[in-house]
Enzyme design. Structure first.
Site, mmCIF file in Angstrom:
data_model
loop_
_atom_site.group_PDB
_atom_site.id
_atom_site.type_symbol
_atom_site.label_atom_id
_atom_site.label_comp_id
_atom_site.label_asym_id
_atom_site.label_seq_id
_atom_site.Cartn_x
_atom_site.Cartn_y
_atom_site.Cartn_z
ATOM 1 N N LEU A 64 53.072 47.952 7.390
ATOM 2 C CA LEU A 64 54.414 48.115 6.830
ATOM 3 C C LEU A 64 54.752 49.600 6.681
ATOM 4 O O LEU A 64 53.861 50.444 6.738
ATOM 5 C CB LEU A 64 54.487 47.404 5.476
ATOM 6 C CG LEU A 64 54.085 45.930 5.479
ATOM 7 C CD1 LEU A 64 54.260 45.342 4.081
ATOM 8 C CD2 LEU A 64 54.892 45.135 6.496
ATOM 9 N N PRO A 65 56.039 49.917 6.462
ATOM 10 C CA PRO A 65 56.432 51.334 6.448
ATOM 11 C C PRO A 65 55.808 52.182 5.330
ATOM 12 O O PRO A 65 55.225 53.230 5.607
ATOM 13 C CB PRO A 65 57.959 51.276 6.301
ATOM 14 C CG PRO A 65 58.363 49.922 6.776
ATOM 15 C CD PRO A 65 57.215 49.011 6.439
ATOM 16 N N THR A 98 50.507 53.444 6.365
ATOM 17 C CA THR A 98 50.205 54.740 5.747
ATOM 18 C C THR A 98 50.953 54.791 4.423
ATOM 19 O O THR A 98 52.191 54.849 4.416
ATOM 20 C CB THR A 98 50.666 55.910 6.643
ATOM 21 O OG1 THR A 98 50.040 55.784 7.913
ATOM 22 C CG2 THR A 98 50.287 57.243 6.013
ATOM 23 N N LYS A 173 44.225 60.180 6.281
ATOM 24 C CA LYS A 173 45.421 60.017 7.126
ATOM 25 C C LYS A 173 46.486 61.068 6.802
ATOM 26 O O LYS A 173 47.101 61.637 7.704
ATOM 27 C CB LYS A 173 45.974 58.595 6.938
ATOM 28 C CG LYS A 173 47.299 58.329 7.600
ATOM 29 C CD LYS A 173 47.244 58.383 9.109
ATOM 30 C CE LYS A 173 48.628 58.175 9.696
ATOM 31 N NZ LYS A 173 48.673 58.479 11.129
ATOM 32 N N LYS A 248 57.979 60.823 5.062
ATOM 33 C CA LYS A 248 57.234 60.099 4.013
ATOM 34 C C LYS A 248 55.796 60.621 3.916
ATOM 35 O O LYS A 248 55.290 60.909 2.834
ATOM 36 C CB LYS A 248 57.225 58.598 4.346
ATOM 37 C CG LYS A 248 56.246 57.789 3.520
ATOM 38 C CD LYS A 248 55.778 56.517 4.223
ATOM 39 C CE LYS A 248 55.218 56.744 5.574
ATOM 40 N NZ LYS A 248 54.232 55.817 6.088
HETATM 41 P P1 NAD Z 1 58.331 50.331 11.849
HETATM 42 O O1 NAD Z 1 59.406 50.754 10.921
HETATM 43 O O2 NAD Z 1 58.572 50.332 13.324
HETATM 44 O O3 NAD Z 1 57.811 48.851 11.466
HETATM 45 C C1 NAD Z 1 57.623 48.383 10.168
HETATM 46 C C2 NAD Z 1 57.969 46.896 10.167
HETATM 47 O O4 NAD Z 1 57.650 46.341 8.884
HETATM 48 C C3 NAD Z 1 59.470 46.608 10.401
HETATM 49 O O5 NAD Z 1 59.626 45.774 11.530
HETATM 50 C C4 NAD Z 1 59.926 45.948 9.101
HETATM 51 O O6 NAD Z 1 60.918 44.960 9.304
HETATM 52 C C5 NAD Z 1 58.620 45.343 8.615
HETATM 53 N N1 NAD Z 1 58.578 45.026 7.182
HETATM 54 C C6 NAD Z 1 58.884 45.814 6.118
HETATM 55 N N2 NAD Z 1 58.638 45.164 4.953
HETATM 56 C C7 NAD Z 1 58.148 43.939 5.294
HETATM 57 C C8 NAD Z 1 57.690 42.821 4.547
HETATM 58 N N3 NAD Z 1 57.691 42.819 3.212
HETATM 59 N N4 NAD Z 1 57.274 41.724 5.210
HETATM 60 C C9 NAD Z 1 57.274 41.692 6.570
HETATM 61 N N5 NAD Z 1 57.682 42.731 7.341
HETATM 62 C C10 NAD Z 1 58.115 43.839 6.710
HETATM 63 O O7 NAD Z 1 57.080 51.252 11.477
HETATM 64 P P2 NAD Z 1 55.812 51.596 12.415
HETATM 65 O O8 NAD Z 1 56.156 52.778 13.267
HETATM 66 O O9 NAD Z 1 55.285 50.344 13.007
HETATM 67 O O10 NAD Z 1 54.802 52.149 11.287
HETATM 68 C C11 NAD Z 1 54.132 51.258 10.381
HETATM 69 C C12 NAD Z 1 53.182 52.097 9.540
HETATM 70 O O11 NAD Z 1 52.247 52.766 10.411
HETATM 71 C C13 NAD Z 1 53.868 53.200 8.723
HETATM 72 O O12 NAD Z 1 53.225 53.323 7.484
HETATM 73 C C14 NAD Z 1 53.666 54.453 9.582
HETATM 74 O O13 NAD Z 1 53.671 55.631 8.800
HETATM 75 C C15 NAD Z 1 52.312 54.171 10.206
HETATM 76 N N6 NAD Z 1 52.056 54.794 11.517
HETATM 77 C C16 NAD Z 1 53.001 54.824 12.494
HETATM 78 C C17 NAD Z 1 52.700 55.418 13.720
HETATM 79 C C18 NAD Z 1 53.708 55.478 14.844
HETATM 80 O O14 NAD Z 1 53.449 56.207 15.834
HETATM 81 N N7 NAD Z 1 54.819 54.753 14.779
HETATM 82 C C19 NAD Z 1 51.441 55.977 13.945
HETATM 83 C C20 NAD Z 1 50.479 55.902 12.935
HETATM 84 C C21 NAD Z 1 50.793 55.310 11.727
#
Ligand code: NAD
Length: 297
Positions: A64-65, A98, A173, A248
């Protein structure tokens, strides 16, 4: 293994697909219909709710975000109960979001009281790593729980590190992402300077990649459109790692630095620059779009 997977965004969707391809039985959910439909089309079984994914699950994975989403999912928010009370004792929870180390510890402590084990296992490697199954996991929690999680993590990643006790994965991280945030701005500045002098950005990027300025952004994630076909920059900065997610993480790093009285001047400046970039309307673009701050129009 029967796995519940919650959060099918840029990272979670491909990670869940890799668990499915490895032969696990996956039941997945996302609040966004668009995210659910995208992966349902690829054959990912979608449940009607987060609670519905838990039916028979031995392992729960969440992606999740931010902290509020993870705390809300497991412990509840706005008077709504979280899913923790529906998770069977003996289940292992792997949270790969994260988030603040303090939130990871809070969820792990609440879960332990119910006989549910939790590890924080944030990742590095970007969406490319999520798709290829080559992520790096930074795990906080007990050695025994990490060993239970290993067969699942191995299907999504290539490197698995035990950073320490609950929350330690999150601390590792944010150290990494503070460095990445700074590196991307530095890389952007250097490329913009070269371009302003008439250099070919592809040639300059290759020179720096093989010189002492070489770094991950130059290797895999060049911020200038057209230099690297596979990078978000060449796809209008769509997908990838959102500016607001980087903002964030840099905020988490600054909060942590204040708590332990660490000096992180470049991390602080980077946070301010990504904040300005987000305020200019670029929060949803990949974080490499920060080059717009230093590019000649
Ligand atoms: P994203 O915004 O693409 O996806 C997050 C998903 O979570 C969304 O589809 C949203 O609808 C869903 N969501 C939110 N609350 C929810 C809930 N209560 N129940 C079900 N679904 C829910 O984000 P992302 O890029 O996939 O990143 C996710 C995490 O990974 C973050 O913490 C980010 O910092 C970390 N991260 C991202 C990357 C990257 O390159 N994108 C790399 C490493 C770490």
């Amino acid at each position: 293994m029967k796995i519940a997977f919650i959060g099918l965004g840029n990272m979670g969707g491909p990670m869940a697909m890799n668990l499915l391809k490895a032969g696990h039985t996956v039941s997945a959910f996302d609040l966004s219909a668009e995210a659910r439909n995208r992966f349902a089309t690829d054959g990912l079984p979608i449940a009607a709710s987060a609670v519905a994914t838990l039916e028979g699950a031995e392992v729960v994975v969440s992606m999740l975000p931010a902290s509020a989403h993870v705390e809300g999912l497991y412990l509840g928010s706005d008077g709504q109960p979280g899913i923790l009370e529906k998770i069977a004792p003996g289940t292992l929870v792997i949270d790969s979001s994260t988030i603040a180390a303090a939130t990871s510890r809070k969820v792990a402590e609440a879960a332990a009281k119910r006989g549910v084990a939790v590890i924080d296992a944030p990742v590095s490697g970007g969406t490319g790593g999520a798709i290829a199954g080559t992520l790096t996991f930074m795990v906080g929690g007990s050695e025994a729980d990490l060993e239970r999680a290993r067969p699942v993590l191995e299907k999504m990643g290539a490197n698995i590190f035990h950073a320490g006790a609950a929350g330690a994965g999150q601390t590792a991280k944010i150290c990494n992402n503070m460095l990445l945030g700074v590196l991307m701005i530095g890389t952007s500045e250097a490329i913009a300077l070269g371009v302003a002098n008439g250099l070919d950005p592809k040639v300059l990027s290759e020179i720096m990649r093989r010189s002492s300025g070489g770094n991950w952004a130059l290797e895999k994630y060049n911020p200038l459109p057209g230099v690297m076909e596979t990078a978000p920059a060449s796809k209008n900065y769509a997908g990838g790692f959102g500016t607001d997610l980087m903002l964030k993480d840099l905020g988490l790093a600054q909060e942590n630095a204040a708590a332990v009285r660490a000096a992180t001047p470049l991390g602080g400046l980077a946070r301010s620059l990504y904040a300005a970039h987000s305020l200019a309307g670029h929060g949803a673009l990949d974080f490499s779009s920060v080059i717009k701050l230093v590019q000649k129009p």
